[in-house]
Design an enzyme around this catalytic site. Structure first.
Site, mmCIF file in Angstrom:
data_model
loop_
_atom_site.group_PDB
_atom_site.id
_atom_site.type_symbol
_atom_site.label_atom_id
_atom_site.label_comp_id
_atom_site.label_asym_id
_atom_site.label_seq_id
_atom_site.Cartn_x
_atom_site.Cartn_y
_atom_site.Cartn_z
ATOM 1 N N ASP A 133 0.761 -1.138 0.103
ATOM 2 C CA ASP A 133 0.029 0.071 -0.002
ATOM 3 C C ASP A 133 0.811 1.295 -0.044
ATOM 4 O OD1 ASP A 133 -2.550 1.237 -0.320
ATOM 5 O OD2 ASP A 133 -2.707 1.197 2.325
ATOM 6 N N GLU A 151 -9.067 3.951 -3.251
ATOM 7 C CA GLU A 151 -7.496 4.034 -3.617
ATOM 8 C C GLU A 151 -7.868 3.238 -5.265
ATOM 9 O OE1 GLU A 151 -4.551 2.124 -1.169
ATOM 10 O OE2 GLU A 151 -5.256 2.950 0.457
ATOM 11 N N LYS A 155 -5.081 -2.579 9.596
ATOM 12 C CA LYS A 155 -5.412 -2.671 8.315
ATOM 13 C C LYS A 155 -5.695 -4.272 7.667
ATOM 14 C CE LYS A 155 -4.169 1.774 7.053
ATOM 15 N NZ LYS A 155 -4.845 2.722 6.087
ATOM 16 N N HIS A 194 -4.428 13.678 0.860
ATOM 17 C CA HIS A 194 -4.774 12.650 2.100
ATOM 18 C C HIS A 194 -3.739 12.506 2.928
ATOM 19 C CE1 HIS A 194 -5.951 9.104 4.209
ATOM 20 N NE2 HIS A 194 -4.849 8.582 4.100
ATOM 21 N N ASP A 229 -8.948 0.303 1.123
ATOM 22 C CA ASP A 229 -8.088 -0.076 2.325
ATOM 23 C C ASP A 229 -8.882 0.293 3.713
ATOM 24 O OD1 ASP A 229 -5.804 -0.604 3.854
ATOM 25 O OD2 ASP A 229 -5.227 1.524 3.572
ATOM 26 N N GLU A 265 -10.764 3.583 2.808
ATOM 27 C CA GLU A 265 -9.983 4.449 2.202
ATOM 28 C C GLU A 265 -10.185 4.172 0.603
ATOM 29 O OE1 GLU A 265 -5.864 4.199 3.612
ATOM 30 O OE2 GLU A 265 -6.268 5.490 5.126
ATOM 31 N N GLN A 281 -5.387 1.743 14.708
ATOM 32 C CA GLN A 281 -4.283 2.262 14.167
ATOM 33 C C GLN A 281 -3.384 3.355 14.957
ATOM 34 O OE1 GLN A 281 -5.217 3.994 10.365
ATOM 35 N NE2 GLN A 281 -3.130 4.414 9.770
ATOM 36 N N ARG A 288 -9.270 3.336 12.639
ATOM 37 C CA ARG A 288 -8.551 4.308 13.083
ATOM 38 C C ARG A 288 -8.102 4.446 14.492
ATOM 39 N NH1 ARG A 288 -6.813 5.687 8.038
ATOM 40 N NH2 ARG A 288 -8.636 6.059 6.888
ATOM 41 N N GLU A 343 -11.079 12.000 7.275
ATOM 42 C CA GLU A 343 -11.130 13.381 6.595
ATOM 43 C C GLU A 343 -12.247 14.199 6.456
ATOM 44 O OE1 GLU A 343 -8.411 11.054 3.476
ATOM 45 O OE2 GLU A 343 -7.823 13.028 3.083
ATOM 46 N N THR A 356 -9.274 -5.999 2.834
ATOM 47 C CA THR A 356 -9.024 -5.130 1.788
ATOM 48 C C THR A 356 -9.730 -5.599 0.544
ATOM 49 O OG1 THR A 356 -6.715 -4.752 2.545
ATOM 50 C CG2 THR A 356 -7.135 -3.969 0.191
#
Lengths: 434, 434
Positions: free
Chosen positions: A134, A208, A260, A141, A240, A206, A247, A244, A381, A264
């Site tokens: 990744d 991507e 993570k 971002h 992804d 996420e 993380q 949070r 975000e 995926t």
């Protein structure tokens, strides 16, 4: 490819199809009830069965090898053949499926080479993932997330020199439609002295771009940037999924791990470089003051054509919307031009120390947010770190994902003189934690 | 297993062999000139060819299945069978190879089931690595490295709560004996404003225990700590080659990437839990003030027997030593009791969020340094960040590895009443950068 291309197919549903006209022809792996998984090509509302067509002897030369390699339960062998056979297969497929093709009658008679996509077919992961990497090339971002932790200095000093990436978990890459179970894990509650254990409370997506690697390199060799795109088999959407709260507690000093590695998701169709050729752009000029990339990351052709104009959309379908029969709601619309580094730069960087890439390896681009909130590619975000909920129709709100929420990514390219082509969807529903 | 075990083998070289007596019987994959790779068992100076023995019908019941699964070009299928068949195979192998075995005459006559290890056999990677994960459970290493960056606060707040790990690169895991090419990469010279590109100048080893995963788990399920060791197929030595200058520049914020993904070497023999059973220890008591692990990481049996007493040795053979016919020089002697977390805790943690483990996945423990310099498991530590070269015989010095240097890891267990068992070697020579 600079000339307009408005060819049509004798398969009526392909003409005007938002994703899969004659000009796209993405490859995937599907299965039917009682059948073994095998390669196919999306065309309108149908899948063209490569095994049936190959067994019927419809292809010649390099395309014949390519179709045989793409007829099995994964596309790894097809990816390993590289760009030449892939292009040959595409040319013969386009000729075969175009209006006026001499093959039309034969294919219509065969019948079983064309299967209704929505009804009969289960789409699978197109390849067995060897290694999954990744990246972090979405600069908005990186800025947005960095600002949450370091308001005055969001981007670290290496960001504009190094296409930052890390190794992810290959065993939990799944195809669109697979359910995603909310992970349990350790988190440190605000103000707490010790961590607690339980379901993640800050589950996120996420947005991507996924990149499937084709031909690889020998261990110890580097792939030069000028040759890098020849090592790419195609593109997909990639979610992804990220916890949070897990993380934030675990990621120092060695990076994301359990936050993570629970899942995926990727869209099942592999959109080729050939299909995307009309939608290439110059890599946006670096803002004044940004450093020049080191020579191993510089290539004039890559600067001139290395970017893609692909629209990227995030939608959310909550249990309440599902109950009321409402359509999913758009949370963001972004674009792949938000990549600070190109795909060729990612491939060149990944292999420059001698790391071996193999057919079926998968890259994620990193979250591709735009500069404005309506283009943010993650809830982290969009909600400014969970502080500002987003408002949904019917009075619902979200800071992070709730059980039963379904996240849907879509992507497409549009340009005058060409039919729109799309990636299909990347979907996943959140199941409650065990 | 608490009783002494002094049984001998009718294969004379096994008795008193420093690594491979009758009590070890590690499994691996080997090939002979012109032959296909296949599974075998180390016994003294020989490899016992599992395929020849299985084809001859020497095994019965579960052991028969296990031998068949271990007869192919990788041990993944054997790993997938789990602990029961592995133990059954071990028991029949020990009976067959023990002094007084009724099989001795038959096996001697067959002859080709026993191949001279040093002469005829090429040892390979024992399994196809699905995913490779590197942990960080060597607390002295974490302290030593942390101190280089944060003198007052070397351990981050999560260290004693979370078995920290990150995903590594599976495609470049290689067997002992494979040469390792010095990687090129970006580094930031001290005081420089911009990075430069070239061969790493701070190439290092890391002394680790490798853990091969056996039976896996379904995605979304967690492996309970009480069952965790049942998911381990065996153990090896692992060298997590590291380019320190690349690492320092690239690793923020997502962890090591090119600094580690050019090569990881493992010793070729898989030493089983059964062979290591006499060498288990209680997990060392946590120092006063250290937190209790969260319940998902706690198990009374694991506390009582979760540690291993395995001696770990690092040796270096420089080109000058090779030229003069000198023996390699010991750089460090450490022990697996320097692990802050047990293998069961690593397995339980890795899967607790639902990450799928699969047969042939590989874990590294992280560098297993002891508290004193003569037990430091990397040059980064032994040279205090490259500031204090180590002195070698003949007036040579090293801060980091030079081209032509060969790093050799060895490991063994000793205890009264048992023959010594060993892991064999994990070797790698540094080639110059391309």
């Amino acid at each position: 490819m600079t000339q307009a291309d408005t060819r049509k197919s004798w398969i009526a549903s392909a003409n005007g199809h938002p994703d899969f006209p004659l000009q796209n022809l993405p490859l995937g792996v599907f299965s039917t009830a009682g059948g073994t998984p095998r390669g196919g090509v999306a065309i309108g509302e149908h899948i063209f069965d490569l095994k049936v067509a190959a067994d019927a002897g419809l292809f010649t030369g390099e395309a014949k090898h390519a179709a045989a390699a793409a007829s099995g339960a994964s596309l790894n062998a097809f990816f390993a053949l590289g760009a030449g056979p892939r292009r040959a297969l595409r040319e013969q497929l386009q000729a075969m499926l175009a209006e006026g093709s001499e093959h039309q009658v034969a294919l219509e008679v065969m019948g079983d080479s064309l299967l209704p996509l929505q009804i009969d077919c289960q789409l699978q992961l197109p390849a067995q993932v060897g290694d999954y990497t990744d990246f972090y090339v979405g600069i908005h971002h990186a800025n947005n997330v960095g600002r949450l932790f370091r308001p005055d200095n969001p981007l670290l000093p290496n960001y504009k020199h190094v296409p930052i990436g890390y190794h992810g978990r290959a065993s939990t890459v799944v195809a669109s439609g697979c359910e995603v179970r909310r992970p349990n894990g350790q988190t440190l509650a605000p103000g707490a002295e010790a961590p607690s254990f339980g379901p993640s409370k800050r589950l996120d997506y996420e947005l991507e771009l996924g990149i499937w690697i084709g031909q690889g390199n020998a261990m110890g060799d580097a792939i030069a940037i000028g040759a890098a795109e020849q090592h790419v088999a195609g593109y997909c959407l990639l979610n992804d999924w990220s916890a949070r709260d897990v993380q934030a507690w675990e990621y120092q000093p060695l990076g994301p791990f359990l936050a993570k590695n629970f899942a995926t998701s990727v869209s099942p169709w592999v959109v080729t470089a050939e299909a995307l050729a009309p939608f290439r752009k110059a890599q946006p000029a670096r803002p004044e003051g940004d450093p020049q990339p080191l020579p191993y990351l510089m290539d004039a052709n890559d600067q001139a054509h290395g970017a893609f104009d692909i629209q990227l959309e995030v939608l959310l379908l909550t249990p309440a919307m599902r109950k009321h029969g409402s359509a999913p709601v758009r949370l963001a619309l972004s674009n792949t031009q938000n990549m600070y580094w190109t795909v060729a730069q990612m491939v060149a960087h990944h292999s420059v120390g001698g790391c071996k890439l193999q057919p079926g390896d998968l890259f994620g681009s990193g979250t591709l947010s735009g500069p404005q909130p309506d283009a943010f590619g993650s809830l982290l975000e969009s909600t400014f770190g969970g502080k500002q909920p987003i408002e949904l129709p019917g009075g619902e709100q979200r800071t992070f994902l709730q059980d039963g929420d379904e996240v849907i990514f879509r992507a497409w390219c549009e340009r005058e003189g060409y039919p729109r082509i799309g990636f299909g969807e990347c979907r996943g529903v959140i199941l409650p934690a065990r």
